[in-house]
Design an enzyme around this catalytic site. Sequence first.
Site, mmCIF file in Angstrom:
data_model
loop_
_atom_site.group_PDB
_atom_site.id
_atom_site.type_symbol
_atom_site.label_atom_id
_atom_site.label_comp_id
_atom_site.label_asym_id
_atom_site.label_seq_id
_atom_site.Cartn_x
_atom_site.Cartn_y
_atom_site.Cartn_z
ATOM 1 N N ASP A 1 0.738 -4.576 4.621
ATOM 2 C CA ASP A 1 1.409 -5.055 3.139
ATOM 3 C C ASP A 1 0.866 -6.452 2.702
ATOM 4 O OD1 ASP A 1 2.523 -2.984 1.841
ATOM 5 O OD2 ASP A 1 4.491 -3.574 2.522
ATOM 6 N N HIS B 1 -1.297 2.528 4.743
ATOM 7 C CA HIS B 1 -0.624 1.959 5.623
ATOM 8 C C HIS B 1 -1.027 2.723 6.813
ATOM 9 C CE1 HIS B 1 1.995 -1.013 4.276
ATOM 10 N NE2 HIS B 1 2.285 -0.298 3.298
ATOM 11 N N HIS C 1 8.642 -6.802 1.921
ATOM 12 C CA HIS C 1 7.494 -6.407 1.901
ATOM 13 C C HIS C 1 6.557 -6.967 1.167
ATOM 14 C CE1 HIS C 1 8.419 -1.828 3.170
ATOM 15 N NE2 HIS C 1 9.722 -2.445 3.105
ATOM 16 N N HIS D 1 0.920 -7.565 -3.425
ATOM 17 C CA HIS D 1 2.120 -7.769 -2.561
ATOM 18 C C HIS D 1 2.382 -9.424 -2.209
ATOM 19 C CE1 HIS D 1 3.775 -3.852 -1.053
ATOM 20 N NE2 HIS D 1 2.983 -3.618 -1.864
ATOM 21 N N ARG E 1 13.209 2.063 3.414
ATOM 22 C CA ARG E 1 13.549 0.887 2.315
ATOM 23 C C ARG E 1 14.439 1.239 1.414
ATOM 24 N NH1 ARG E 1 10.138 -1.228 -2.167
ATOM 25 N NH2 ARG E 1 9.315 0.814 -2.345
ATOM 26 N N ASP F 1 8.583 1.914 4.685
ATOM 27 C CA ASP F 1 8.693 2.245 3.326
ATOM 28 C C ASP F 1 9.681 3.588 3.213
ATOM 29 O OD1 ASP F 1 7.316 0.792 2.005
ATOM 30 O OD2 ASP F 1 5.556 1.884 1.946
ATOM 31 N N TRP G 1 0.840 -1.171 -0.152
ATOM 32 C CA TRP G 1 0.063 -0.024 -0.106
ATOM 33 C C TRP G 1 0.829 1.186 -0.046
ATOM 34 C CZ3 TRP G 1 -4.584 -1.997 -0.714
ATOM 35 C CH2 TRP G 1 -4.960 -3.022 -0.272
ATOM 36 N N HIS H 1 0.625 -2.450 -10.052
ATOM 37 C CA HIS H 1 0.881 -2.259 -8.496
ATOM 38 C C HIS H 1 0.658 -0.796 -7.832
ATOM 39 C CE1 HIS H 1 2.962 -3.896 -5.266
ATOM 40 N NE2 HIS H 1 3.020 -2.755 -4.755
ATOM 41 N N ASP I 1 -1.872 0.106 -4.724
ATOM 42 C CA ASP I 1 -1.124 0.610 -3.445
ATOM 43 C C ASP I 1 -1.916 2.010 -3.261
ATOM 44 O OD1 ASP I 1 0.641 -1.144 -2.931
ATOM 45 O OD2 ASP I 1 2.388 -0.068 -3.542
ATOM 46 N N HIS J 1 3.736 -2.143 9.549
ATOM 47 C CA HIS J 1 3.761 -1.975 8.098
ATOM 48 C C HIS J 1 3.395 -3.218 7.263
ATOM 49 C CE1 HIS J 1 5.082 0.049 4.423
ATOM 50 N NE2 HIS J 1 5.592 -1.151 4.049
HETATM 51 N N1 DCM Z 1 6.808 -4.912 -4.953
HETATM 52 C C1 DCM Z 1 6.107 -6.304 -4.713
HETATM 53 N N2 DCM Z 1 6.476 -7.206 -5.313
HETATM 54 C C2 DCM Z 1 7.662 -7.251 -5.796
HETATM 55 C C3 DCM Z 1 8.420 -6.210 -6.129
HETATM 56 C C4 DCM Z 1 7.954 -4.998 -5.512
HETATM 57 O O1 DCM Z 1 4.965 -6.202 -4.287
HETATM 58 N N3 DCM Z 1 8.181 -8.682 -6.473
HETATM 59 C C5 DCM Z 1 6.375 -3.983 -4.426
HETATM 60 C C6 DCM Z 1 6.909 -3.032 -3.325
HETATM 61 C C7 DCM Z 1 6.344 -1.542 -3.538
HETATM 62 C C8 DCM Z 1 6.290 -1.510 -4.948
HETATM 63 O O2 DCM Z 1 6.186 -2.654 -5.217
HETATM 64 O O3 DCM Z 1 5.273 -1.442 -2.814
HETATM 65 C C9 DCM Z 1 7.329 -0.847 -5.657
HETATM 66 O O4 DCM Z 1 8.529 -1.816 -5.385
HETATM 67 P P1 DCM Z 1 10.157 -1.132 -5.835
HETATM 68 O O5 DCM Z 1 9.994 0.237 -5.424
HETATM 69 O O6 DCM Z 1 10.913 -1.983 -5.350
HETATM 70 O O7 DCM Z 1 9.836 -1.320 -7.441
HETATM 71 ZN ZN ZN Z 2 5.695 -1.961 1.980
HETATM 72 ZN ZN ZN Z 3 3.062 -2.059 -2.986
#
Ligand code: DCM
Ligand code: ZN
Ligand code: ZN
Length: 283
Positions: A120, A6, A60, A126, A48, A45, A1, A149, A153, A116
């Site tokens: 998620d 969140h 996450h 996720h 991260r 986040d 999210w 995504h 989110d 968090h």
């Molecule tokens: N994310 C996910 N699954 C993945 C990679 C990333 O759920 N395999 C999520 C984490 C963040 C968003 O996607 O909420 C963007 O990730 P990033 O900034 O790592 O691209």
């Molecule tokens: Zn997260």
């Molecule tokens: Zn996300």
Amino acid sequence: WGATGHQTVGYIAMQFLAPNALSFVQSSLGTTYNRSLGVAATWADDVRSQSAYAWSAPLHFVDAEDNPPTSCSVSESRDCGDNDCILGAIANYTTRVVTTSLSATQRQEALKFLDHFIGDIGQPLHVEAIEAGGNGISAKCSGSSTNLHSVWDSGIINKLVSANYSSSAITWANSLATRIKTGSYKSLASSWISCSSTTSPASIDSDIANLLSKRTITPLACPLVWAKESNAFDCSTVFTFTTGQDLCTSTYYNNAVPVIELQIAKQGYRLAAWLNVLFDGAT
Ligand code: DCM
Ligand code: ZN
Ligand code: ZN
Ligand code: DCM
């Protein structure tokens, strides 16, 4: 999210904490976070992207190697074999938040991660491997180009909360908490926490003792149950769009909103119930 999702999970949880859990949350988070899980929920986040916390990025989500919308599933061994995913993370931080030999800073960090990650794990993307949880799938939201995504989110949530909840996570959280207490979610709420209540406090305690004694992190039963529930929405709702459809103005939006509100409300209630089991021995 995104941040609003969140924060809303955290603000909902604050309304359902038992006395000892509330006391720990307030003193652990302190004035830095206005003693609130709502404020602290976005910390994971925020860190991260920092190099010192790069290790936390895979925590996450869990990349479920299923095939939506045809077939949805989550498997610990297939999808989180090394425990370096949200399932292992929730187990790890569940142990750490109640480990009194850790420093106050370490226990606060464990609480912020739980705050968090229990949010998620309720986001269907996720709990999905395809195109990095939909990050690689182009999508349209209210005329803007984004990815699937991001639509889940924040795109749909931003539109919903701005249209119906004065753009306020607190207002949205109050509405969802009222639905849990006296409204349309009231009859569902006990089933949402059936995992933490059928797994008795004694057996949760023994899971934690087991984790500590083995010094390995084995994912707990409840996070897997929650992950499977989220992942099922990938088949029923998330992957049911047609190419070119605007996901924030169509039937797709109207189908997604009830799922998102349900998942946010549920994870807020579960976060509180989880902390209540840990700190108050609640069933
Ligand atoms: N994310 C996910 N699954 C993945 C990679 C990333 O759920 N395999 C999520 C984490 C963040 C968003 O996607 O909420 C963007 O990730 P990033 O900034 O790592 O691209
Ligand atoms: Zn997260
Ligand atoms: Zn996300
Ligand atoms: N941490 C973790 N797993 C790792 C490395 C670190 O869970 N592989 C967490 C534990 C604390 C934070 O990082 O939440 C800081 O740990 P430390 O002070 O041991 O670096």
